[in-house]
Design a protein around this motif. Structure first.
Motif, PDB file in Angstrom:
ATOM      1  N   SER A   1      74.818  10.397-120.354  1.00  0.00           N
ATOM      2  CA  SER A   1      75.706  10.363-120.972  1.00  0.00           C
ATOM      3  C   SER A   1      77.151  11.016-120.824  1.00  0.00           C
ATOM      4  CB  SER A   1      75.308  10.304-122.276  1.00  0.00           C
ATOM      5  OG  SER A   1      74.210  11.754-122.389  1.00  0.00           O
TER       6      SER A   1
ATOM      7  N   GLN B   1      82.635  -0.061-120.565  1.00  0.00           N
ATOM      8  CA  GLN B   1      82.393   1.613-121.610  1.00  0.00           C
ATOM      9  C   GLN B   1      83.454   1.349-121.803  1.00  0.00           C
ATOM     10  OE1 GLN B   1      84.217   4.834-118.664  1.00  0.00           O
ATOM     11  NE2 GLN B   1      83.023   5.901-119.453  1.00  0.00           N
TER      12      GLN B   1
ATOM     13  N   LYS C   1      81.314   6.023-124.808  1.00  0.00           N
ATOM     14  CA  LYS C   1      80.215   5.781-123.340  1.00  0.00           C
ATOM     15  C   LYS C   1      79.742   6.070-122.327  1.00  0.00           C
ATOM     16  CE  LYS C   1      78.715   5.290-128.237  1.00  0.00           C
ATOM     17  NZ  LYS C   1      78.139   4.405-128.448  1.00  0.00           N
ATOM     18  N   ARG C   2      78.393   5.450-122.408  1.00  0.00           N
ATOM     19  CA  ARG C   2      78.387   5.747-120.804  1.00  0.00           C
ATOM     20  C   ARG C   2      78.882   4.290-120.482  1.00  0.00           C
ATOM     21  NH1 ARG C   2      72.172   6.795-120.978  1.00  0.00           N
ATOM     22  NH2 ARG C   2      73.324   7.373-122.812  1.00  0.00           N
TER      23      ARG C   2
END
Lengths: 113, 113
Positions: free
Chosen positions: A106, B38, B42-43
């Motif tokens: 994350s 993305q 967020k990731r």
């Protein structure tokens, strides 16, 4: 099944301080990576570990060290933080290499003052 | 080493229209081309990938095309929806013992309702 877990989520350091970013994956992946993300720069590889017991430099390794503690864990250490290391850091993992799906953590937002 | 150029850097489309993002790469040995999405804060997450032995791949509203001769590949999103708003990254992997996955600088896609 948590996937890839990174700690901490946020960190503020003063120039010259040290810290370690922790990363763990529970998918039994062989390969793990550390990337940094800067505005307008995409993702750049800092270090990677192709398999347990091995580590190697990526595109931007200066100022960093890594440790593959075991198959699950891959840590990134800043020995003497510099303002240029202000960035978002992502850990990632994959089964055997970067030519397959990467699972990202994350992220850690790091500011160096 | 590999160099990946991504265009445009920002893209705004009306909901329901199509969006196209283009990437070029420099290393003719590159053989794996993923696209990551993305969302804000967020990731990155893999949305589609293509290998050099395939010219096109589709997954519902998303498709990727690859032109090895011209060394470019493109992401096509049809019938765009507000939830498609995100930053999209292309990447290229050349293999040859390297674990370097080279990312483009990203395209910020905004879908206007």
């Amino acid at each position: 099944n948590a996937g890839v877990t990174q700690t901490p989520k946020f960190q503020v350091l003063k120039t010259g301080q040290s810290m370690t970013l922790q990363c763990a994956q529970d998918m039994n992946h062989n390969s793990m990576y550390w990337y940094r993300q800067d505005p307008g720069m995409g993702l750049r590889l800092i270090y990677y570990s192709a398999s347990e017991g091995t580590t190697d430099k990526g595109e931007v390794p200066n100022g960093y060290n890594v440790s593959r503690l075991n198959k699950r864990e891959f840590s990134l250490r800043l020995e003497s933080a510099a303002p240029s290391q202000t960035s978002v850091y992502f850990c990632a993992s994959s089964w055997t290499g970067p030519n397959e799906k990467l699972f990202f953590g994350s992220g850690t937002q790091l500011s160096v003052l | 080493g590999e160099n990946v150029e991504q265009h445009p850097s920002t893209l705004s489309v009306q909901e329901g229209d199509s969006a196209v993002i283009k990437c070029t790469y420099s290393d003719s040995a590159s053989n794996y081309f993923p696209w990551y999405k993305q969302e804000l804060g967020k990731r990155p997450q893999l949305i589609i990938d293509i290998r050099s032995n395939v010219g096109e791949k589709k997954d519902q509203r998303i498709a990727v095309t690859l032109n090895k001769t011209a060394k470019h590949f493109s992401l096509h999103i049809t019938e765009t929806q507000p939830e498609d708003s995100a930053v999209y990254f292309c990447a290229a992997y050349s293999g040859a013992g390297s674990y370097q996955l080279t990312f483009g600088k990203g395209t910020k896609l905004s879908v206007i309702p």
